[in-house]
Design an enzyme around this catalytic site. Structure first.
Site, PDB file in Angstrom:
ATOM      1  N   ASP A 152     -21.800  -3.503  11.442  1.00 34.38           N
ATOM      2  CA  ASP A 152     -22.276  -3.224  13.389  1.00 34.38           C
ATOM      3  C   ASP A 152     -21.977  -1.946  13.728  1.00 34.38           C
ATOM      4  OD1 ASP A 152     -22.032  -4.002  15.991  1.00 34.38           O
ATOM      5  OD2 ASP A 152     -20.013  -4.035  15.230  1.00 34.38           O
ATOM      6  N   ASP A 211     -21.276  -0.756  17.422  1.00 39.58           N
ATOM      7  CA  ASP A 211     -20.509  -0.182  18.388  1.00 39.58           C
ATOM      8  C   ASP A 211     -18.822  -0.684  18.079  1.00 39.58           C
ATOM      9  OD1 ASP A 211     -21.818   0.958  20.837  1.00 39.58           O
ATOM     10  OD2 ASP A 211     -23.248  -0.563  19.482  1.00 39.58           O
TER      11      ASP A 211
END
Length: 299
Positions: free
Chosen positions: A89, A91
């Protein structure tokens, strides 16, 4: 079967002391002499538990024995620790911020958008409609603001370049898979050294954001599908894959990976993942694969 418990602290605040190692070894059946991966930062303790032992319960037992020390504990099978496919991922994982929140700040809407982001990442509301709602609030924002946000607001998470660089130097493939936006992932992927990136596409009209995101939205199921696609393309076993994330839209990907790691994650994610990192930086994902600090490479 042989297992290993890896104790990991943040390199900026080393906490894997002799006492921590002693206390952890004391609750692990047939514990062997510790293998130091980085002095006072990370060690492996190999052991052989009772047949049918629960890995998460063992990790929690070791955490309790450490009595609040800022040390992460990952317990896993000794065999097959080094992974050949890595999905991450972006963020609040590979970077320390939420890009959409920082864009909203330029529009004077950060508090409102951040509240929606937090609820979506905790799994309290569905990711896709929450993303559409937040993007709609960015309508008419100049696309040039993205470059300003990247330059002034976005910071790489410590250890990320070492993590990707070391895994790729050892033959792994690394993909950045984000529910955020390609305008950001294309830059972050290059800075960190990923092989590829996938994210959502913000619709731009006449150099301003149109307040829309291209469909279909890359969310929880798309992250899962990306892991399966890349794994099958590379003819890998599920056990050869590693994924990391912090939010509810990462849960399916983390669950499908051979080792899914919740990184400084929301409570729901930390509780569900195979492993959790609450204190260390991203080099923790190298230590849990058995890499020593001397083996680190920067992408």
């Amino acid at each position: 079967m042989a297992y290993v418990a890896t104790l990991i602290s943040n390199p900026s605040a080393p906490a894997v002391t002799r006492k921590a190692i002693h206390d952890a070894s004391a609750v692990l059946l047939n514990a062997q002499e510790p293998v130091v991966l980085h002095p006072e930062v990370a060690v492996d303790i190999h052991f052989k538990p009772e047949l049918g032992a629960d890995i998460r319960a063992l990790a929690q037992h070791v955490r309790e024995a450490l009595n609040g020390a800022p040390v992460d504990v990952v317990v896993q099978l000794e065999a097959g620790r080094r992974k050949r496919l890595f999905l991450a991922d972006m963020d609040s994982t590979m970077i320390g911020q939420e890009c959409i929140d920082e864009l909203a700040d330029w529009a004077g809407l950060k508090a409102h958008v951040s509240a929606i982001t937090e609820r979506a990442m905790r799994g309290e509301i569905e990711f896709e409609p929450a993303l559409r709602e937040r993007v709609s609030l960015l309508r008419d924002l100049p696309v040039s603001v993205v470059a300003d946000v990247l330059r002034e607001r976005i910071r790489l998470t410590p250890g990320g370049r070492e993590l990707v660089g070391t895994m790729r130097a050892n033959g792994a493939y690394a993909a950045l898979v984000s529910g955020g936006f390609t305008l950001f992932t294309q830059v972050i992927a290059e800075q960190v050294g990923f092989d590829e990136h996938r994210a959502n596409v913000l619709v731009v009209e006449k150099d301003v954001l149109a307040g829309k995101v291209a469909e279909p939205i890359l969310g929880r199921e798309a992250k899962y599908a990306t892991l399966v696609e890349l794994r099958d393309r590379m003819h890998l076993a599920p056990s050869e894959t590693l994924a990391v994330g912090d939010g509810a839209n990462d849960l399916a990907m983390l669950g499908e990976a051979g080792l899914g790691v919740a990184y400084h994650a929301k409570p729901q994610v930390a509780a569900a993942a195979h492993a959790r990192i609450d204190h260390g930086d991203l080099t923790a994902l190298l230590y849990l694969q058995g890499y020593t600090h001397d083996e680190f490479r920067v992408s």
